[in-house]
Write a protein that holds these residues in place. Structure first.
Motif, PDB file in Angstrom:
ATOM      1  N   VAL A 121       0.844  -1.196   0.000  1.00 62.71           N
ATOM      2  CA  VAL A 121       0.000   0.000   0.000  1.00 62.71           C
ATOM      3  C   VAL A 121       0.879   1.245   0.000  1.00 62.71           C
ATOM      4  CG1 VAL A 121      -1.824  -1.221   1.255  1.00 62.71           C
ATOM      5  CG2 VAL A 121      -0.173   0.168   2.520  1.00 62.71           C
ATOM      6  N   VAL A 122       0.293   2.371  -0.398  1.00 59.62           N
ATOM      7  CA  VAL A 122       0.994   3.648  -0.309  1.00 59.62           C
ATOM      8  C   VAL A 122       1.274   3.947   1.164  1.00 59.62           C
ATOM      9  CG1 VAL A 122       0.816   6.126  -0.737  1.00 59.62           C
ATOM     10  CG2 VAL A 122      -0.072   4.509  -2.423  1.00 59.62           C
ATOM     11  N   PRO A 123       2.519   4.288   1.534  1.00 63.50           N
ATOM     12  CA  PRO A 123       2.811   4.602   2.940  1.00 63.50           C
ATOM     13  C   PRO A 123       1.859   5.681   3.460  1.00 63.50           C
ATOM     14  CG  PRO A 123       4.833   4.481   1.670  1.00 63.50           C
ATOM     15  CD  PRO A 123       3.709   4.404   0.678  1.00 63.50           C
ATOM     16  N   SER A 124       1.379   5.513   4.686  1.00 70.06           N
ATOM     17  CA  SER A 124       0.368   6.415   5.223  1.00 70.06           C
ATOM     18  C   SER A 124       0.672   6.736   6.681  1.00 70.06           C
ATOM     19  CB  SER A 124      -1.027   5.773   5.127  1.00 70.06           C
ATOM     20  OG  SER A 124      -1.331   5.407   3.799  1.00 70.06           O
ATOM     21  N   LEU A 125       0.636   8.031   6.995  1.00 68.59           N
ATOM     22  CA  LEU A 125       0.716   8.486   8.376  1.00 68.59           C
ATOM     23  C   LEU A 125      -0.667   8.976   8.779  1.00 68.59           C
ATOM     24  CD1 LEU A 125       4.034  10.567   8.305  1.00 68.59           C
ATOM     25  CD2 LEU A 125       3.728   8.225   9.122  1.00 68.59           C
ATOM     26  N   PHE A 126      -1.195   8.468   9.882  1.00 70.11           N
ATOM     27  CA  PHE A 126      -2.538   8.830  10.311  1.00 70.11           C
ATOM     28  C   PHE A 126      -2.464   9.915  11.383  1.00 70.11           C
ATOM     29  CE2 PHE A 126      -2.861   4.532   8.615  1.00 70.11           C
ATOM     30  CZ  PHE A 126      -3.869   4.722   7.690  1.00 70.11           C
ATOM     31  N   LEU A 127      -3.190  10.989  11.121  1.00 71.00           N
ATOM     32  CA  LEU A 127      -3.216  12.157  11.996  1.00 71.00           C
ATOM     33  C   LEU A 127      -4.563  12.152  12.715  1.00 71.00           C
ATOM     34  CD1 LEU A 127      -1.944  14.683   9.282  1.00 71.00           C
ATOM     35  CD2 LEU A 127      -0.606  13.050  10.637  1.00 71.00           C
ATOM     36  N   GLU A 128      -4.553  11.797  13.973  1.00 72.43           N
ATOM     37  CA  GLU A 128      -5.808  11.511  14.658  1.00 72.43           C
ATOM     38  C   GLU A 128      -6.554  12.777  15.054  1.00 72.43           C
ATOM     39  OE1 GLU A 128      -6.752   8.672  14.300  1.00 72.43           O
ATOM     40  OE2 GLU A 128      -4.915   7.533  13.991  1.00 72.43           O
ATOM     41  N   GLU A 266       8.228   5.597  -7.196  1.00 71.46           N
ATOM     42  CA  GLU A 266       9.433   5.968  -7.945  1.00 71.46           C
ATOM     43  C   GLU A 266      10.316   4.775  -8.246  1.00 71.46           C
ATOM     44  OE1 GLU A 266      10.410   6.052  -3.632  1.00 71.46           O
ATOM     45  OE2 GLU A 266       8.743   6.770  -4.881  1.00 71.46           O
ATOM     46  N   ARG A 267      10.103   3.658  -7.557  1.00 71.93           N
ATOM     47  CA  ARG A 267      10.875   2.438  -7.825  1.00 71.93           C
ATOM     48  C   ARG A 267      10.194   1.538  -8.842  1.00 71.93           C
ATOM     49  NH1 ARG A 267      11.111   0.044  -2.000  1.00 71.93           N
ATOM     50  NH2 ARG A 267       8.964   0.798  -2.147  1.00 71.93           N
ATOM     51  N   GLY A 268       9.020   1.956  -9.323  1.00 74.67           N
ATOM     52  CA  GLY A 268       8.276   1.163 -10.286  1.00 74.67           C
ATOM     53  C   GLY A 268       7.369   0.123  -9.662  1.00 74.67           C
ATOM     54  N   GLN A 269       7.212   0.170  -8.341  1.00 74.08           N
ATOM     55  CA  GLN A 269       6.359  -0.802  -7.657  1.00 74.08           C
ATOM     56  C   GLN A 269       4.911  -0.313  -7.639  1.00 74.08           C
ATOM     57  OE1 GLN A 269       7.340  -1.461  -3.529  1.00 74.08           O
ATOM     58  NE2 GLN A 269       5.965  -3.226  -3.334  1.00 74.08           N
ATOM     59  N   TRP A 270       3.993  -1.217  -7.911  1.00 75.37           N
ATOM     60  CA  TRP A 270       2.576  -0.875  -7.873  1.00 75.37           C
ATOM     61  C   TRP A 270       2.054  -1.034  -6.451  1.00 75.37           C
ATOM     62  CZ3 TRP A 270       0.244   1.626 -11.654  1.00 75.37           C
ATOM     63  CH2 TRP A 270       0.827   1.582 -12.928  1.00 75.37           C
ATOM     64  N   LEU A 271       1.359   0.009  -5.980  1.00 68.56           N
ATOM     65  CA  LEU A 271       0.863   0.069  -4.614  1.00 68.56           C
ATOM     66  C   LEU A 271      -0.637   0.356  -4.606  1.00 68.56           C
ATOM     67  CD1 LEU A 271       3.637   2.421  -3.135  1.00 68.56           C
ATOM     68  CD2 LEU A 271       3.610  -0.089  -3.087  1.00 68.56           C
ATOM     69  N   VAL A 272      -1.314  -0.154  -3.606  1.00 68.17           N
ATOM     70  CA  VAL A 272      -2.738   0.133  -3.440  1.00 68.17           C
ATOM     71  C   VAL A 272      -2.896   1.543  -2.875  1.00 68.17           C
ATOM     72  CG1 VAL A 272      -4.856  -0.490  -2.228  1.00 68.17           C
ATOM     73  CG2 VAL A 272      -3.364  -2.289  -3.138  1.00 68.17           C
ATOM     74  N   MET A 273      -3.565   2.397  -3.625  1.00 71.64           N
ATOM     75  CA  MET A 273      -3.902   3.732  -3.147  1.00 71.64           C
ATOM     76  C   MET A 273      -5.207   3.704  -2.365  1.00 71.64           C
ATOM     77  SD  MET A 273      -3.463   7.082  -3.015  1.00 71.64           S
ATOM     78  CE  MET A 273      -2.347   7.646  -4.301  1.00 71.64           C
ATOM     79  N   GLU A 274      -6.153   2.919  -2.888  1.00 75.70           N
ATOM     80  CA  GLU A 274      -7.466   2.843  -2.240  1.00 75.70           C
ATOM     81  C   GLU A 274      -8.129   1.534  -2.616  1.00 75.70           C
ATOM     82  OE1 GLU A 274     -11.572   5.487  -1.737  1.00 75.70           O
ATOM     83  OE2 GLU A 274      -9.975   6.169  -3.065  1.00 75.70           O
ATOM     84  N   LEU A 275      -8.902   1.006  -1.694  1.00 79.35           N
ATOM     85  CA  LEU A 275      -9.737  -0.157  -1.937  1.00 79.35           C
ATOM     86  C   LEU A 275     -11.163   0.287  -1.650  1.00 79.35           C
ATOM     87  CD1 LEU A 275      -9.002  -3.757  -0.691  1.00 79.35           C
ATOM     88  CD2 LEU A 275     -11.273  -2.796  -0.532  1.00 79.35           C
TER      89      LEU A 275
END
Length: 303
Positions: A121-128, A266-275
């Motif tokens: 998945v796309v790296p995510s920081l959660f701001l509560e 940027e490394r060419g890896q496919w990541l989940v942005m949203e499900l």
């Protein structure tokens, strides 16, 4: 209350509950065309259906064999009302997708669950909610030169901004009052969104059916057609299909249908942005055969 007029309720919101699109309104026309494709497929299988506003106060939900989320695209602006409605309707009829999955998928904290289950998945920081984060400090700590900040419960790119060292202080001040009520998330800005866009794969009954490529208009990064984005046919790679099906399989329970949005880092890896498994746009008009698969998945929930 109105008694049942069909086997299956296709849930929309009050803006799209009519049977005809206003002249020249391509947006509503697409919604109606998509639902008509599904209704025709259901009818061929012997199931009647009707489109209803999820918030219709006169609907007798207990009379339907199943209620299917389609275009309930105002839910994130009415979270307390929608959550209460879920609680009330859940004992009355079968929901597709089920209420437990809807509640899980409403809040983008689910990305952390997917990551813990091995989904890229796309790296995510959660701001509560209730905090006042310093976006400049967070960017520096994460090592990101640019990021996207957005609410954890949202849609249509609501309150979504690009943030960098130059505007971080201004955006920190802008989201602080919003965060008194809701959580936000910070993700690195994926540069390839400006070039390739987002690759969206539809997964029905656990299997990939079709895909589209969503592209932002020049000068923007938001791919939604609400913001001028465009949609194009896409033939995914086997790797993209594998990630999409794996993401769906990693849900707390198997969704009957949904979509997976992928972006390339940027490394060419496919990541989940949203499900998206609450009310995903499925672009059936780009692949009408998928309406048959969706009808089968819905019927499988009923039987």
């Amino acid at each position: 209350m109105r008694s049942r007029s069909a086997d299956i309720a296709l849930l929309t919101d009050r803006r799209y509950a009519g049977s005809d699109a206003p002249p020249g309104d391509w947006y509503v026309a697409n919604i109606l065309r998509e639902d008509q494709l599904l209704q025709n497929a259901l009818a061929r299988a012997g199931f009647s259906s009707v489109r209803l506003d999820w918030a219709d106060p006169d609907a007798d939900w207990s009379g339907f064999r199943c209620a299917v989320f389609r275009t309930t695209w105002d839910y994130y602006e009415r979270i307390p009302e929608f959550s209460g409605w879920l609680d009330r309707i859940e004992p009355q009829t079968r929901l597709c997708n089920p209420a437990s999955l809807v509640r899980w998928n409403m809040d983008k904290h689910y990305l952390a669950d997917l990551e813990s289950r091995g989904v890229p998945v796309v790296p995510s920081l959660f701001l509560e909610a209730g905090t006042a984060p310093d976006l400049s400090r967070l960017l520096e700590k994460a090592g990101w030169s640019e990021a996207v900040v957005k609410p954890c419960i949202s849609g249509g790119a609501r309150h979504t901004w690009r943030v960098d060292r130059g505007n971080a202080r201004e955006l920190s001040a802008a989201i602080e009052p919003l965060m008194a009520q809701e959580s936000f998330m910070l993700q690195p800005f994926i540069e390839d969104v400006l070039h390739t866009g987002e690759i969206t794969l539809m997964v029905i009954g656990g299997r990939y059916t079709h895909a589209v490529r969503k592209v932002a208009k020049p000068g923007d990064f938001r791919v939604q057609d609400d913001h001028g984005g465009s949609v194009h046919h896409w033939k995914p790679t086997s790797g993209q299909v594998e990630i999409a099906e794996r993401a769906m399989a990693a849900c707390p329970s198997p969704p009957a249908y949904g979509r997976v949005d992928l972006v390339r880092d940027e490394r060419g890896q496919w990541l989940v942005m949203e499900l998206e498994i609450i009310e995903p746009e499925l672009w059936l008009r780009h692949h009408p055969e998928a309406a048959e698969a969706l009808a089968r998945a819905i019927i499988g929930e009923v039987d």
